[in-house]
Design an enzyme around this catalytic site. Structure first.
Site, mmCIF file in Angstrom:
data_model
loop_
_atom_site.group_PDB
_atom_site.id
_atom_site.type_symbol
_atom_site.label_atom_id
_atom_site.label_comp_id
_atom_site.label_asym_id
_atom_site.label_seq_id
_atom_site.Cartn_x
_atom_site.Cartn_y
_atom_site.Cartn_z
ATOM 1 N N TYR A 111 -26.819 -32.357 11.157
ATOM 2 C CA TYR A 111 -25.728 -32.859 12.180
ATOM 3 C C TYR A 111 -24.868 -31.569 12.465
ATOM 4 O O TYR A 111 -23.969 -31.042 11.475
ATOM 5 C CB TYR A 111 -24.700 -34.052 11.475
ATOM 6 N N VAL A 137 -28.042 -39.824 19.883
ATOM 7 C CA VAL A 137 -27.271 -40.618 18.859
ATOM 8 C C VAL A 137 -25.748 -40.798 19.576
ATOM 9 O O VAL A 137 -25.220 -39.930 19.762
ATOM 10 C CB VAL A 137 -27.082 -40.063 17.604
ATOM 11 N N THR A 145 -18.181 -42.009 13.748
ATOM 12 C CA THR A 145 -17.889 -43.233 14.461
ATOM 13 C C THR A 145 -17.848 -44.394 13.452
ATOM 14 O O THR A 145 -16.826 -45.236 13.630
ATOM 15 C CB THR A 145 -18.843 -43.560 15.385
ATOM 16 N N LYS A 156 -28.841 -33.774 14.875
ATOM 17 C CA LYS A 156 -28.127 -34.412 15.978
ATOM 18 C C LYS A 156 -27.056 -33.223 16.528
ATOM 19 O O LYS A 156 -26.304 -32.384 15.750
ATOM 20 C CB LYS A 156 -27.165 -35.496 15.412
#
Length: 307
Positions: free
Chosen positions: A141, A209, A53, A169
């Site tokens: 992640y 998240v 992002t 995540k």
């Protein structure tokens, strides 16, 4: 009363956009203002910088470090600062992690190496190398839809034994495997997709998240609060209330970076343009996003934490 996170990464974590000036350069003043807004008004107790992002593919290593330093100076005493440092290059990822720690990050987020599609033993070695380069906790992640490579459950079970690897995540869309890792390891699990915030919390996740938290942090936090105090009916209602906005931002053909920046700009908050190859949302799409946002955040006073 909301439950205080015992995780080093926080509980209600925003995957923050990276604000740019109109000419496309890094807007550090805007980043500090946005970070303060997310912590003060958005109910975010953690911020992930330089993630997907945050347009990490199109920001330089120097820009990444400068952003971490600026945001840590602004809100590092009030929220956990987690720096995205994952690249396709193990050495570069380790160097970025060390630089983020020096800049004030409380933790780092490391994505699976992408494009080269390494075998699992190489994925494991990559994460161990990055974790060995810092003394702050590491969040792995797992997002195979973007990287082309999953962190297999057996690999996660082994990595959970590394003293520096503290969280995950989760964007793997595999609730069974996620439930197993949560049950069998001390790893702090985070939903990386908003539609799974509630289901993953119900099986023991530490929090989320979220890209949507750039604009609707109070709604997402209120959902966790309701579940944590045992009001599952209210949590389900808040989950359903969030779904149209989640759909508009994350499942309507535009990247979350684009939709989040469109909403932030429309609301007068620091965001600025996106960098190519991304392009800004058009007027019609922005209007639809605003309608979904206004529906989700109507009666925002109802979302205040219980006292």
């Amino acid at each position: 009363m909301s439950v205080t996170s015992t995780s080093p990464f926080g509980r209600t974590v925003c995957a923050m956009v990276t604000p740019f000036a109109p000419d496309g350069t890094l807007d550090l003043d805007g980043a500090q203002l946005l970070a303060d807004h997310l912590v003060t008004h958005g109910r975010c107790d953690g911020l992930v910088l330089n993630g997907t992002t945050g347009e990490s593919p199109t920001t330089s290593d120097e820009e990444k470090t400068r952003l971490v330093r600026a945001v840590a100076e602004a809100v590092g005493g009030r929220a956990r600062i987690v720096a995205g440092v994952g690249t396709a290059d193990t050495g570069q990822s380790a160097a970025l992690a060390a630089a983020a720690q020096r800049a004030g990050a409380h933790g780092v987020l490391v994505v699976t190496p992408y494009y080269s599609r390494p075998p699992q033993e190489d994925v494991e070695a990559h994460f161990r190398t990055v974790a060995d380069a810092v003394t702050i906790p590491v969040m792995l992640y797992d997002i195979p839809g973007r990287t082309g490579t999953r962190i297999e459950p057996a690999t996660l079970l082994r990595l959970a034994g590394h003293p520096g690897i503290a969280g995950v995540k989760d964007c793997a869309y595999d609730l069974l495997s996620s439930s197993r890792i949560i049950a069998e390891t001390p790893l702090a699990y985070y939903s990386g997709v908003e539609e799974l915030n509630l289901p993953l919390r119900a099986v023991g996740a530490a929090g989320y998240v979220s890209t949507v938290a750039n604009v609707a942090g109070p709604l997402l936090a209120a959902l966790l609060d309701a579940y944590d105090r045992g009001d599952t009916a209210a949590a389900t209602a808040l989950h359903q209330r969030a779904l149209p906005l989640v759909t508009a931002m994350m499942a309507s053909g535009l990247p979350g970076t684009v939709t989040a920046k469109a909403l932030l700009n429309a609301r007068g908050l620091p965001a600025g343009p996106v960098r190519a190859p991304l392009r800004a949302a058009g007027e019609e799409r922005t209007a639809a996003l605003l309608a979904a946002y206004e529906h989700a955040m109507a009666h925002e006073d109802d979302l205040a934490p219980a006292r």
